[in-house]
Design a protein around this motif. Structure first.
Motif, mmCIF file in Angstrom:
data_model
loop_
_atom_site.group_PDB
_atom_site.id
_atom_site.type_symbol
_atom_site.label_atom_id
_atom_site.label_comp_id
_atom_site.label_asym_id
_atom_site.label_seq_id
_atom_site.Cartn_x
_atom_site.Cartn_y
_atom_site.Cartn_z
ATOM 1 N N ARG A 49 3.533 12.760 -0.323
ATOM 2 C CA ARG A 49 4.225 12.410 0.967
ATOM 3 C C ARG A 49 4.891 10.580 -0.074
ATOM 4 N NH1 ARG A 49 0.161 13.686 4.361
ATOM 5 N NH2 ARG A 49 -0.994 11.652 4.364
ATOM 6 N N ARG A 50 4.333 10.187 -0.983
ATOM 7 C CA ARG A 50 4.696 8.548 -1.416
ATOM 8 C C ARG A 50 5.486 9.264 -2.533
ATOM 9 N NH1 ARG A 50 -0.326 4.295 -0.901
ATOM 10 N NH2 ARG A 50 -0.814 4.658 0.735
ATOM 11 N N LEU A 51 5.622 9.708 -3.302
ATOM 12 C CA LEU A 51 6.468 10.609 -4.391
ATOM 13 C C LEU A 51 7.017 10.892 -3.161
ATOM 14 C CD1 LEU A 51 3.992 12.360 -6.504
ATOM 15 C CD2 LEU A 51 4.863 10.643 -7.113
ATOM 16 N N ALA A 52 7.708 12.001 -2.519
ATOM 17 C CA ALA A 52 8.254 12.037 -1.911
ATOM 18 C C ALA A 52 9.550 10.971 -1.264
ATOM 19 C CB ALA A 52 8.252 12.859 -0.500
ATOM 20 N N ALA A 53 9.433 10.118 -1.321
ATOM 21 C CA ALA A 53 9.693 8.726 -0.393
ATOM 22 C C ALA A 53 10.041 8.548 -1.386
ATOM 23 C CB ALA A 53 8.762 8.140 0.057
ATOM 24 N N CYS A 54 9.305 8.125 -2.702
ATOM 25 C CA CYS A 54 10.505 7.293 -3.897
ATOM 26 C C CYS A 54 10.550 8.263 -4.681
ATOM 27 C CB CYS A 54 8.888 7.427 -4.847
ATOM 28 S SG CYS A 54 7.663 5.949 -4.457
ATOM 29 N N SER A 55 11.175 9.058 -3.950
ATOM 30 C CA SER A 55 12.107 9.792 -5.520
ATOM 31 C C SER A 55 13.910 9.504 -4.602
ATOM 32 C CB SER A 55 11.818 11.516 -4.904
ATOM 33 O OG SER A 55 12.086 11.872 -3.451
ATOM 34 N N ALA A 56 13.161 8.975 -3.462
ATOM 35 C CA ALA A 56 15.229 8.825 -2.862
ATOM 36 C C ALA A 56 16.016 7.436 -3.923
ATOM 37 C CB ALA A 56 14.744 8.986 -1.771
ATOM 38 N N PRO A 57 17.358 7.250 -4.197
ATOM 39 C CA PRO A 57 17.789 6.206 -4.585
ATOM 40 C C PRO A 57 17.327 5.287 -4.120
ATOM 41 C CG PRO A 57 18.912 8.264 -4.750
ATOM 42 C CD PRO A 57 17.779 8.829 -3.957
ATOM 43 N N MET A 63 0.947 -1.212 0.047
ATOM 44 C CA MET A 63 -0.268 0.161 0.238
ATOM 45 C C MET A 63 0.804 1.263 -0.046
ATOM 46 S SD MET A 63 -3.087 -0.917 -0.212
ATOM 47 C CE MET A 63 -4.000 0.768 0.271
ATOM 48 N N ALA A 64 2.150 0.755 -0.003
ATOM 49 C CA ALA A 64 2.674 2.309 0.350
ATOM 50 C C ALA A 64 3.834 2.330 -0.369
ATOM 51 C CB ALA A 64 4.015 2.759 1.103
ATOM 52 N N GLY A 65 4.298 1.376 -1.369
ATOM 53 C CA GLY A 65 4.827 0.737 -2.606
ATOM 54 C C GLY A 65 4.799 2.382 -3.850
ATOM 55 N N CYS A 66 5.826 2.041 -4.392
ATOM 56 C CA CYS A 66 5.900 3.217 -5.701
ATOM 57 C C CYS A 66 6.147 2.229 -7.078
ATOM 58 C CB CYS A 66 7.342 3.396 -5.190
ATOM 59 S SG CYS A 66 7.674 4.428 -4.378
ATOM 60 N N ASP A 67 5.118 1.284 -6.750
ATOM 61 C CA ASP A 67 5.001 0.802 -8.206
ATOM 62 C C ASP A 67 3.108 0.828 -9.284
ATOM 63 O OD1 ASP A 67 3.882 -1.352 -6.506
ATOM 64 O OD2 ASP A 67 4.821 -2.703 -7.348
ATOM 65 N N ALA A 68 3.195 0.062 -9.722
ATOM 66 C CA ALA A 68 1.783 0.236 -10.144
ATOM 67 C C ALA A 68 0.933 -0.632 -9.508
ATOM 68 C CB ALA A 68 1.917 -0.177 -12.235
ATOM 69 N N ALA A 69 0.999 -1.313 -9.017
ATOM 70 C CA ALA A 69 0.277 -2.481 -8.398
ATOM 71 C C ALA A 69 -0.116 -1.882 -6.933
ATOM 72 C CB ALA A 69 0.942 -3.636 -8.209
ATOM 73 N N ALA A 70 0.903 -1.275 -6.132
ATOM 74 C CA ALA A 70 0.394 -0.110 -5.282
ATOM 75 C C ALA A 70 -0.040 0.637 -5.592
ATOM 76 C CB ALA A 70 1.727 0.553 -4.769
ATOM 77 N N GLY A 71 -0.116 1.314 -7.007
ATOM 78 C CA GLY A 71 -0.734 2.598 -7.455
ATOM 79 C C GLY A 71 -2.536 2.311 -7.592
ATOM 80 N N ASP A 72 -2.711 0.837 -8.381
ATOM 81 C CA ASP A 72 -3.359 0.323 -8.544
ATOM 82 C C ASP A 72 -4.483 0.191 -6.517
ATOM 83 O OD1 ASP A 72 -3.240 0.627 -10.778
ATOM 84 O OD2 ASP A 72 -3.599 -1.759 -11.289
ATOM 85 N N ILE A 73 -4.080 -0.056 -6.260
ATOM 86 C CA ILE A 73 -3.902 -0.588 -4.358
ATOM 87 C C ILE A 73 -4.520 -0.129 -4.506
ATOM 88 C CG2 ILE A 73 -3.931 -1.610 -2.589
ATOM 89 C CD1 ILE A 73 -2.870 -3.537 -3.900
#
Length: 156
Positions: free
Chosen positions: A148-156, A34-44
């Motif tokens: 917030r999720r985009l911020a977390a996904c921006s880190a390498p 639910m907190a992921g950065c991938d398409a499946a997380a977006g669908d959920i």
């Protein structure tokens, strides 16, 4: 109803879609889907928003229009299981867009008396207009969560 709120409800599907498209592809730095950065997380995530729209808002609006002074339940009775993913054949964004169009259609046809109908939620008295404001607030909360999720996904 306030035109600004109606406009915000109408604009939300496009904002949601734009936010979801901002996520990098195939980047998942979280163990919680639910907190992921991938398409499946977006669908959920979108499924959760769709569940709120159809199982909370629509159900509560129906209760307010059909009953005198109901007590509303702001928690979906249908919840996704942890790790559940969207059916590969179902695109949840169009499903949400269709549900929101239905919401807007219902709202556009309400009479003044229907807008003024009352209910109680969490010990607070609200009108149908108030319920619509709560839906809009839910939308903005979801966009803030995506930020917030985009911020977390921006880190390498």
């Amino acid at each position: 109803m306030h035109i600004v709120t109606f406009t915000a409800l109408a604009d939300f599907p496009a904002l949601l879609d734009a936010h979801l498209r901002a996520f990098p592809e195939n980047k998942n730095t979280f163990e919680d889907p639910m907190a992921g950065c991938d398409a499946a997380a977006g669908d959920i995530f979108v499924r959760d928003i769709l569940t709120f729209e159809t199982h909370v808002f629509h159900a509560n609006l129906r209760a307010m229009l059909e009953n005198d002074d109901p007590t509303l339940n702001m928690t979906p009775e249908v919840e996704l299981e942890a790790g559940e993913t969207a059916d590969a054949t179902e695109d949840v964004v169009p499903s949400f867009e269709a549900a929101r169009k239905r919401t807007l259609s219902i709202l556009a046809d309400l009479t003044d008396d229907q807008w003024a109908r009352r209910a109680t939620t969490d010990g607070t008295r609200i009108t149908v207009i108030g319920l619509v404001h709560l839906l809009s607030a839910h939308d903005w909360t979801q966009l803030a969560d995506l930020q917030r999720r985009l911020a977390a996904c921006s880190a390498p």
